[in-house]
Design an enzyme around this catalytic site. Structure first.
Site, PDB file in Angstrom:
ATOM      1  N   ASP A  85       0.880  -1.176   0.000  1.00 63.87           N
ATOM      2  CA  ASP A  85       0.000   0.000   0.000  1.00 63.87           C
ATOM      3  C   ASP A  85       0.914   1.222   0.000  1.00 63.87           C
ATOM      4  O   ASP A  85       2.130   1.109   0.196  1.00 63.87           O
ATOM      5  CB  ASP A  85      -0.878  -0.020   1.273  1.00 63.87           C
ATOM      6  CG  ASP A  85      -1.809   1.189   1.363  1.00 63.87           C
ATOM      7  OD1 ASP A  85      -2.308   1.658   0.321  1.00 63.87           O
ATOM      8  OD2 ASP A  85      -2.040   1.680   2.485  1.00 63.87           O
ATOM      9  N   SER A  86       0.312   2.398  -0.188  1.00 64.43           N
ATOM     10  CA  SER A  86       1.082   3.636  -0.091  1.00 64.43           C
ATOM     11  C   SER A  86       1.644   3.819   1.316  1.00 64.43           C
ATOM     12  O   SER A  86       2.592   4.570   1.508  1.00 64.43           O
ATOM     13  CB  SER A  86       0.179   4.821  -0.414  1.00 64.43           C
ATOM     14  OG  SER A  86      -0.913   4.843   0.495  1.00 64.43           O
ATOM     15  N   CYS A 130     -11.034   3.131   0.696  1.00 69.48           N
ATOM     16  CA  CYS A 130      -9.587   3.326   0.869  1.00 69.48           C
ATOM     17  C   CYS A 130      -9.205   2.475   2.063  1.00 69.48           C
ATOM     18  O   CYS A 130      -9.910   2.457   3.074  1.00 69.48           O
ATOM     19  CB  CYS A 130      -9.284   4.801   1.139  1.00 69.48           C
ATOM     20  SG  CYS A 130      -7.602   5.111   1.743  1.00 69.48           S
ATOM     21  N   CYS A 167      -4.420  -1.465  -1.880  1.00 67.49           N
ATOM     22  CA  CYS A 167      -4.567  -0.026  -2.050  1.00 67.49           C
ATOM     23  C   CYS A 167      -5.577   0.214  -3.174  1.00 67.49           C
ATOM     24  O   CYS A 167      -5.343  -0.188  -4.312  1.00 67.49           O
ATOM     25  CB  CYS A 167      -3.212   0.570  -2.426  1.00 67.49           C
ATOM     26  SG  CYS A 167      -3.277   2.334  -2.789  1.00 67.49           S
ATOM     27  N   HIS A 208      -7.077   2.755   4.267  1.00 69.40           N
ATOM     28  CA  HIS A 208      -6.786   3.452   5.523  1.00 69.40           C
ATOM     29  C   HIS A 208      -8.042   3.663   6.381  1.00 69.40           C
ATOM     30  O   HIS A 208      -7.939   3.837   7.589  1.00 69.40           O
ATOM     31  CB  HIS A 208      -6.178   4.837   5.246  1.00 69.40           C
ATOM     32  CG  HIS A 208      -4.717   4.812   4.940  1.00 69.40           C
ATOM     33  ND1 HIS A 208      -4.226   4.445   3.708  1.00 69.40           N
ATOM     34  CD2 HIS A 208      -3.643   5.112   5.711  1.00 69.40           C
ATOM     35  CE1 HIS A 208      -2.897   4.524   3.731  1.00 69.40           C
ATOM     36  NE2 HIS A 208      -2.520   4.933   4.934  1.00 69.40           N
ATOM     37  N   GLU A 223      -2.243   8.358   9.484  1.00 71.93           N
ATOM     38  CA  GLU A 223      -0.900   7.836   9.785  1.00 71.93           C
ATOM     39  C   GLU A 223      -0.067   8.808  10.597  1.00 71.93           C
ATOM     40  O   GLU A 223       0.573   8.421  11.562  1.00 71.93           O
ATOM     41  CB  GLU A 223      -0.153   7.514   8.488  1.00 71.93           C
ATOM     42  CG  GLU A 223      -0.604   6.219   7.909  1.00 71.93           C
ATOM     43  CD  GLU A 223       0.428   5.564   7.002  1.00 71.93           C
ATOM     44  OE1 GLU A 223       1.643   5.748   7.187  1.00 71.93           O
ATOM     45  OE2 GLU A 223      -0.019   4.841   6.100  1.00 71.93           O
TER      46      GLU A 223
HETATM   47  N1  DGL Z   1      -4.728   3.263   1.231  1.00 65.51           N
HETATM   48  C1  DGL Z   1      -4.829   3.742  -0.086  1.00 65.51           C
HETATM   49  C2  DGL Z   1      -6.140   3.370  -0.767  1.00 65.51           C
HETATM   50  O1  DGL Z   1      -6.688   2.343  -0.454  1.00 65.51           O
HETATM   51  C3  DGL Z   1      -4.317   5.092  -0.478  1.00 65.51           C
HETATM   52  C4  DGL Z   1      -4.274   6.223   0.456  1.00 65.51           C
HETATM   53  C5  DGL Z   1      -3.365   7.288  -0.124  1.00 65.51           C
HETATM   54  O2  DGL Z   1      -2.169   7.030  -0.202  1.00 65.51           O
HETATM   55  O3  DGL Z   1      -3.870   8.350  -0.514  1.00 65.51           O
HETATM   56  O4  DGL Z   1      -6.611   4.059  -1.623  1.00 65.51           O
END
Ligand code: DGL
Length: 276
Positions: free
Chosen positions: A26-27, A199, A89, A201, A167
């Site tokens: 993931d990012s 997302c 992600c 996150h 985060e």
């Molecule tokens: N966790 C990521 C997603 O599912 C990306 C969040 C990000 O880096 O902007 O889209």
């Protein structure tokens, strides 16, 4: 120019620790919510999780950049022995699922916002989707809505800054609370009775999202569905098996990432630095 001898000995070292891990990336640390579902479903598997923290967030970055990172990370995970890749992600999937598949010769499982189950679940006829700008603007997302949610109203809410704030400041920080006020309210006002966490996150702030919605609104994410899909894929290829081990790596500062992992995951885990 990389030295082949060094690359080989690095690979042998990784392989001796994790024979054939599943690579997950993931990012940043949003994908840990997917990793938790994977480990719950496949406790005997080995996993390498890569957080591209140096480049967090992906959500507002150009598509070409996200594509290049996705390809490079998938290749790096395969070079370290990964037998499959999970793109944990939504943003990377939205703009780069196919290029990532083309970049490696192992199965790639990607995820996308749970629009289809949400459209099947709604009674009010309105569903809300929280995701990054890049995900919601992608052709893949438009196609998903056209194909599976034509008969319902879809309120797509971009959430710039939210993944990064989760985060860096923490899921209960004042910055996250303010962003949730701004992003969840329009979904409640529109009468959504199902909200999609688009997302990886956002499951970290599920409680904060639920607190801003009327009682009874369903909140759906994709972690478990992805875990089932990975199990199916690997079973089909007779590739299940490992030692239940977990390795974490990041393009960012490993000490900082370790602290954030401890806060989100609830246990301190070692984090390696990878310069990829
Ligand atoms: N966790 C990521 C997603 O599912 C990306 C969040 C990000 O880096 O902007 O889209």
């Amino acid at each position: 120019m990389p030295c082949p001898g060094v690359a080989l000995s690095e690979n042998l070292l990784s392989l001796s620790r994790l024979s054939h891990p599943i690579g997950v990336f993931d990012s940043g640390l949003g994908g840990l919510t997917v990793l938790a579902a994977l480990r719950a479903r496949l406790p005997g598997e080995d996993f390498i999780y890569f957080a591209d923290t140096h480049f967090l967030p992906y959500g507002e970055k150009p598509e070409a950049f996200i594509r290049a990172r996705g390809e490079r990370i998938a290749q790096a995970l395969v070079a370290r022995g990964a037998k499959a890749i999970v793109v944990a992600c939504n943003t990377a999937t939205a703009v780069a699922a196919e290029p990532i598949r083309a970049a490696v010769a192992v199965p790639v499982v990607a995820l996308e916002p749970a629009v289809k189950p949400a459209a099947a679940l709604t009674r009010s006829g309105v569903i809300g989707v929280l995701a990054t700008t890049r995900t919601l603007e992608s052709e893949r997302y438009r196609r998903l809505v056209r194909t599976h949610a034509e008969s319902v109203r879809v309120v797509s809410q971009p959430c710039p800054g939210l993944a990064e704030a989760i985060e860096t400041d923490g899921p209960r920080s004042a910055r996250v609370e303010a962003l949730l006020d701004a992003y969840v309210q329009p979904l409640a006002a529109a009468g959504a009775d199902v909200v999609v966490l688009g997302c990886t996150h956002y499951p970290w702030v599920r409680a904060g999202i639920a607190a801003r919605l009327p009682a009874g609104v369903a909140i759906v994410d994709t972690g478990e569905a992805v875990a089932r899909q990975v199990e199916r894929r690997l079973q089909g290829e007779s590739q299940l098996g490992g030692h239940g081990q977990l390795q974490l790596a990041t393009s960012g500062n490993p000490l900082q990432v370790r602290e954030t992992v401890a806060r989100l995951w609830g246990a301190p885990l070692a984090v390696e630095a990878w310069s990829i």
